[in-house]
Design a protein around this motif. Structure first.
Motif, mmCIF file in Angstrom:
data_model
loop_
_atom_site.group_PDB
_atom_site.id
_atom_site.type_symbol
_atom_site.label_atom_id
_atom_site.label_comp_id
_atom_site.label_asym_id
_atom_site.label_seq_id
_atom_site.Cartn_x
_atom_site.Cartn_y
_atom_site.Cartn_z
ATOM 1 N N UNK A 1 42.525 -15.565 -39.253
ATOM 2 C CA UNK A 1 43.001 -15.853 -40.604
ATOM 3 C C UNK A 1 41.828 -16.332 -41.454
ATOM 4 N N UNK A 2 41.761 -15.855 -42.689
ATOM 5 C CA UNK A 2 40.733 -16.328 -43.617
ATOM 6 C C UNK A 2 41.363 -16.425 -44.995
ATOM 7 N N UNK A 3 41.464 -17.648 -45.505
ATOM 8 C CA UNK A 3 42.046 -17.842 -46.828
ATOM 9 C C UNK A 3 40.940 -17.800 -47.871
ATOM 10 N N UNK A 4 41.276 -17.356 -49.068
ATOM 11 C CA UNK A 4 40.273 -17.265 -50.127
ATOM 12 C C UNK A 4 39.782 -18.647 -50.547
ATOM 13 N N UNK B 1 48.669 -8.155 -45.973
ATOM 14 C CA UNK B 1 49.826 -8.317 -45.109
ATOM 15 C C UNK B 1 49.846 -9.623 -44.345
ATOM 16 N N UNK B 2 48.826 -10.460 -44.527
ATOM 17 C CA UNK B 2 48.716 -11.681 -43.726
ATOM 18 C C UNK B 2 49.125 -12.952 -44.457
ATOM 19 N N UNK B 3 49.418 -12.878 -45.724
ATOM 20 C CA UNK B 3 49.567 -14.103 -46.510
ATOM 21 C C UNK B 3 50.640 -15.049 -45.974
ATOM 22 N N UNK C 1 51.087 -19.899 -44.660
ATOM 23 C CA UNK C 1 52.018 -20.926 -45.123
ATOM 24 C C UNK C 1 52.055 -22.144 -44.203
ATOM 25 N N UNK C 2 51.913 -21.938 -42.916
ATOM 26 C CA UNK C 2 51.986 -23.062 -41.976
ATOM 27 C C UNK C 2 50.732 -23.939 -41.995
ATOM 28 N N UNK D 1 45.273 -17.805 -52.590
ATOM 29 C CA UNK D 1 44.834 -16.440 -52.360
ATOM 30 C C UNK D 1 44.554 -15.789 -53.706
ATOM 31 N N UNK D 2 43.371 -15.244 -53.865
ATOM 32 C CA UNK D 2 42.921 -14.646 -55.120
ATOM 33 C C UNK D 2 43.123 -13.129 -55.060
#
Length: 165
Positions: free
Chosen positions: A42-45, A71-73, A77-78, A59-60
């Motif tokens: 997982x890699x968040x913006x 498809x991973x957003x 959330x957790x 997420x940008x």
């Protein structure tokens, strides 16, 4: 061309949004890290740590295609108390799922248009995420100060006994 314009010219559209979001968050007392990895795969913006320990994921999305290919957003959330999409004013916001936050941004600033609903992260995960945030931020700063030895500097560990002598 000034240095700021040159830097912006090298950035992808999503990176420009992340820059504006990070500037905005800083003005609200948050610390932000771009391209944060909460766990392998997982890699968040943008991951933001707030003044009261709150964790936000942003997420940008720079286009319809960029959003539709993500498809991973929901897996993010957790890892946060609040989840947001950051888009520019041209983005078709009706595509974004209800029950998520919305930030309008550009390369220079941003604004929360819709606050993401709060879902508190469990205390053990919050502690783990806060520590990982601090370690990642410290490592990035070290790499900036000493880019040649940024990775090797963390290849060894100092034991407590070594510090006492």
């Amino acid at each position: 061309m000034d240095a700021d314009a040159a830097t912006l010219a090298l950035m992808q559209p999503g990176q420009r949004l992340a820059r504006g979001v990070s500037r905005y968050l800083r003005s609200m007392g948050f610390a932000a890290l771009e391209e944060f990895v909460p766990q392998r795969g997982l890699r968040v913006d943008v991951m933001a740590l707030g003044p009261k320990g709150e964790l936000w994921v942003i997420e940008c999305k720079s286009s319809r295609a960029d959003f539709q290919s993500d498809g991973k957003w929901q897996g993010y959330l957790e890892w946060c108390d609040r989840y947001f999409w950051a888009v520019d004013v041209e983005f078709p916001t009706e595509l974004l799922p209800e029950g998520t936050g919305l930030i309008l941004a550009d390369a220079y600033d941003a604004e929360v248009v819709r606050m993401g609903p709060e879902q508190k992260v469990a205390p053990a995960r919050r502690k783990k995420m806060t520590q990982k945030f601090a370690m990642d931020a410290a490592r990035r700063l070290q790499r900036l100060r000493d880019p040649r030895h940024g990775h090797e500097a963390f290849a060894f560990a100092v034991s407590e006994e070594d510090c006492d002598s």
